[in-house]
Design a protein around this motif. Sequence first.
Motif, PDB file in Angstrom:
ATOM      1  N   ILE A 165       0.937  -1.165  -0.210  1.00  0.00           N
ATOM      2  CA  ILE A 165      -0.137  -0.146  -0.041  1.00  0.00           C
ATOM      3  C   ILE A 165       0.866   1.167  -0.103  1.00  0.00           C
ATOM      4  N   CYS A 175      -5.956  -0.777   8.553  1.00  0.00           N
ATOM      5  CA  CYS A 175      -6.680   0.595   9.030  1.00  0.00           C
ATOM      6  C   CYS A 175      -5.969   1.055  10.049  1.00  0.00           C
ATOM      7  N   TRP A 209      -2.609  10.144   5.119  1.00  0.00           N
ATOM      8  CA  TRP A 209      -3.635   9.051   5.117  1.00  0.00           C
ATOM      9  C   TRP A 209      -4.879   9.290   5.963  1.00  0.00           C
ATOM     10  N   VAL A 246      -8.407   7.413   7.013  1.00  0.00           N
ATOM     11  CA  VAL A 246      -8.948   5.851   7.035  1.00  0.00           C
ATOM     12  C   VAL A 246     -10.285   5.836   7.643  1.00  0.00           C
ATOM     13  N   ILE A 284      -7.765   5.465   2.824  1.00  0.00           N
ATOM     14  CA  ILE A 284      -8.127   4.128   2.902  1.00  0.00           C
ATOM     15  C   ILE A 284      -9.521   3.673   3.394  1.00  0.00           C
ATOM     16  N   ILE A 296      -9.576  -1.698   0.689  1.00  0.00           N
ATOM     17  CA  ILE A 296      -8.913  -3.085   1.372  1.00  0.00           C
ATOM     18  C   ILE A 296     -10.229  -3.740   1.697  1.00  0.00           C
TER      19      ILE A 296
END
Length: 827
Positions: free
Chosen positions: A342, A372, A381, A383, A410, A438
């Motif tokens: 990732i 996560c 990021w 999440v 994500i 994911i």
Amino acid sequence: MNKSILSAITKGDLILFLGAGASANCKNRELPILMSGDLARQMADLASLPYDNENLDVVYEAAREILGARLDQFLESSFNHITPSADYDTVAKYVWRRIYTLNIDTGLDRALTRLSNQNINKLSASDPYVDPSPFFENLEYIKLNGTADRIQDGVIFSASEYAKATASHLPWYSQCASDFVRSPILFIGTQLNEPLLKYHIERYKTLNPTPQGVSYLIARSATAIQIAALKRYKIEFIPGTLSDFTSWLSSEVPVPPRPFDVAQEKLPQLKDFSEKTTEAQDRYAELFEHVKIIKREAFDYLPKNSEATIKDFYKGFKPTWNDIVEGIPAKLDVLDDCINKITNINIETEKKLIPLIGPAGSGKATLVKQICHHFCLVEDWEVFFIEGTPDNLLETLVAIEQASKHSKIIVGIESIEFLTEQLLTTLSSRKLSKTLLIASERESTWNRRARHSLQDFYQSPVYVREFSSNDAEKILLKLEQYGSWTRLGRMSNPERTKELLNRSKKQLLIALLEATLGRGFERIIEEEFSAIKSDEEKVLLAIVTIITDRRSNAPITLIDRALEKISILSGATVISSGLAGIIHHQGGTMFARHPVYARFLIERSFDPSLTAKALNAVLQAFSDYKSPVIRHLKKTEATIYKSLINHKFLFESLKGKQDLVIGTYSKLEKKFESDGLFWLQYGLSLRDFNANSDALEKLKIAKEAYSMPHTLHALGQQLLISALETTHESAALSLADEAREILERLDETYESDDTYPIVTLAEGHTSVVRKFSEESDARNLANYYSRKLEIRSKQKPEYTRLKLAYERMFKYAATGIWQDTNGSVGK
């Protein structure tokens, strides 16, 4: 009043229950509305009866006998078109979870219609059940004893009417009593002496002997005996009136909140989005119903006090977020592999889905949460995690992108199975620019459907299967801290590692349980199940297990309604106390230890009659909803309903026993007589047992009840099956023509079993013509269908079923050699 009531109001937890006294200040054509004494006197006068201060219910019985329908006219003129009091106007401006009323007057009805910020869903006691709106946009306003503007539907005033109602199934009286043991209720204007309500409350007290919170009664006065009696129900007496309450409410909350404001208090994560979105807040709130924000601030990273208890994760339960944060599951090598993958992804140019694939119990769901959590601590990021099944995945993900100021996002998804179609729509839209998905899935389920459907949109899957010797060392360290160490502790470290690795060819879940307990997985489950002696516990376990097997948590409210349907009045919370370690509670839901555990129980431990009883109970609970049922359920419960009523699931879980499978459907015919999905699955189940004439009848009912592509496809296929079974040419060809008309219209529709309507039509229609007409006619028809199948096969080369059908039709058209789908050849 008190702070607990205020908190329940601001968080949208409080339910109002209004009796006659609440309407005291309303007006009927400028005159005070009739209260019980004056109402009884006027009824007696209308019936020309002497009045001697008899109770209202007695006077009503006598007046009804004499006046008949004239009494309805009197009630309508006395209680319809009522001018609401100032107190009702105040009540209407605030947001409520639900409002129940015993009053038939329309005073509050008119105030709510004029002033409420919620959409009013006015219901009678006999109306189908409706789930509460998660974001308070709708308000269920339930008139338990009838309403003056629908007087023809009946009212409940007398002892005989109470008796009749007691014998009837009144969903909202039952639900009111169920709400009482789960939510704070504020009673105003009643002394709680309604016989029917008391009947249901007494029944539901057995569901939960200790209600989860205190309820309240506001009344002018109460004797010491009445107050003591209220305490039996955990109801706190507060002296006062509705006017006192509304004055206090206006003082404490001078600006009535909007539904979205209350939703934010109930679900704090919505606050993070409300300031960022440009969409309408109500719609935005709906999109985030199943979204959890995963961020550092949401978790407590302070060291925990060491506890001697064995963690649920090492008893076979799926990990909670607290487990992930505390590092209870071991971080296996595959986690590092995923993090590296990732980290090096170019989200803007690469495919947006990374599937984590492996057998059930291999640690996939744990891995998704670990990924996560790792990236929520990494700069750049943001999440999120999707729990359940959102109504519109594409809109939800687009809203996340619009709201997020981060460059990379994500979104974790625990299971692909029930989101395959939504994922296909989302990914093929190309609307996501900075989001990486994911998602985990069982290998068998992935291969059956999603692998083909999504193949243009996912990166090479990460396979989560056997664990390594390095992983075994990590697992053993965690087991020593958090698991059962009695057996392994007596071994040397090499012996422990060997013991775990010897079992590593099985799923991680099974290896852990077998290594720590020293017994085979099958024996562990069989011993636990055989130790359950209570029939009620077995039924509860079966209900929770079949829902867990369908990859869902079971809402406790649904379980309680299911238990009631089969005359088990002790509720899930009470019964489950004897199932500790097998059933787990989480946020108003229950689930069995693990889907692997659930599947084994269904296949190996449960007698099919127990499974059938559990299925019947849950499906009866769903019958309380208006048809088509699936359109009146929250997405999560819709998934449960759709899964449990499925003919394949019933066949597998009831071990192919026709009397149980068909019996389950037949017992529910009246309850689901207007539900198309029920009749569709009923018809398909009859087809499973080659009862094709009955199957055709049920599928025609399904089409009339609720026509949808799956139903039409099934009906078209059944018409062709029936055509092949008949001995009369004209009848057979007529059935085939009817099927052709249906299936050609569905030519662009993709069916759930991966079979296009054109495949069904080509093979079935050609078979019918081949049986009843000239060979040349059949071969010409096969040539026609082969051309259509060739085009479709080139459009979707990954679907081998299309290619097989094309080759069969082409071969027959060209050579006259007919090959059945089972491989046999004939001419």
